[in-house]
Scaffold this active site. Sequence first.
Site, PDB file in Angstrom:
ATOM      1  CG  MET A  11       6.043  64.393  14.241  1.00  0.00           C
ATOM      2  SD  MET A  11       6.322  63.035  13.114  1.00  0.00           S
ATOM      3  CE  MET A  11       7.546  63.702  12.024  1.00  0.00           C
ATOM      4  CD  GLU A  86       7.192  56.353  11.187  1.00  0.00           C
ATOM      5  OE1 GLU A  86       6.089  56.792  11.563  1.00  0.00           O
ATOM      6  OE2 GLU A  86       8.239  57.013  11.315  1.00  0.00           O
TER       7      GLU A  86
END
Length: 194
Positions: A11, A86
Site C-alpha cells: 500500500m 488492483e
Amino acid sequence: MAKLYFKFGAMGSSKTAQALITKFNYEERNMKVLLLKPAIDNRDGANTVKSRIGLENEAIPVSEDENLYEKYVKEYSDCQVIIVDECQFLTPEQVDQLADIVIYRNIPVLCFGLSTDFTTHLFPGSKRLFEIAESISEIKSVCACGAKATVNARIDGNGKIVTEGSQVCIGGNDSYLAMCRKCWLSRRAQESGR
C-alpha cells in the site's frame, strides 16, 4: 513481442499512479489503451481509477464472472494495450484470460496491484500472476522506520492492527498502513500484550 507484466507493491507505493502514467505514455504515442479494474474496488466510484496524488481516469469495471478474453475480442479489439489496476482482485482464470490475450492477440497487458493481503498471504490473482507473468517488478514503498514496506497492515478505527477477517476489505490510508515485516511483527506483539 507482447508480454504479461505484473507490477506489485505494498500500500502507498504509487501503483495506481504508475498505471495512470503508463496509460498516458501509451496514449501520447497515439495508442488506444483499455483501462480495467475489478468491480469490487468501488472506493472512488464504479468507473474511476484514482491515485492518492490526484491522478484519475475512467476505467471499465469487470466482475469476477466476466471472461476478459471474450470481453476484449467482442468489445475492445481495437485497443493496443491493456492496463489493469488492483489486479490482485482478479480471479486466477481471469489472469489466464489476460495471458491468452498476450499470446493469441499479441497485446501487452500490464497489471498493477498488491501481492499479499493484511495477513501476508497471496491474493489468488497475484499468485497466478507470479506463476505466469513474463515480467515481474516491484514498486517500492517505505515503512515509517525507513525500511522497505512489504506488509499491508490492516488497521481498525482506533489505529490497532487487525489480524483476522475477510481477505478483501476495500480501503485506503484510513484502513491500511504499509509496514516492514519487523515493525509489523513488533507492533502486533505489543498490541496483543505478548
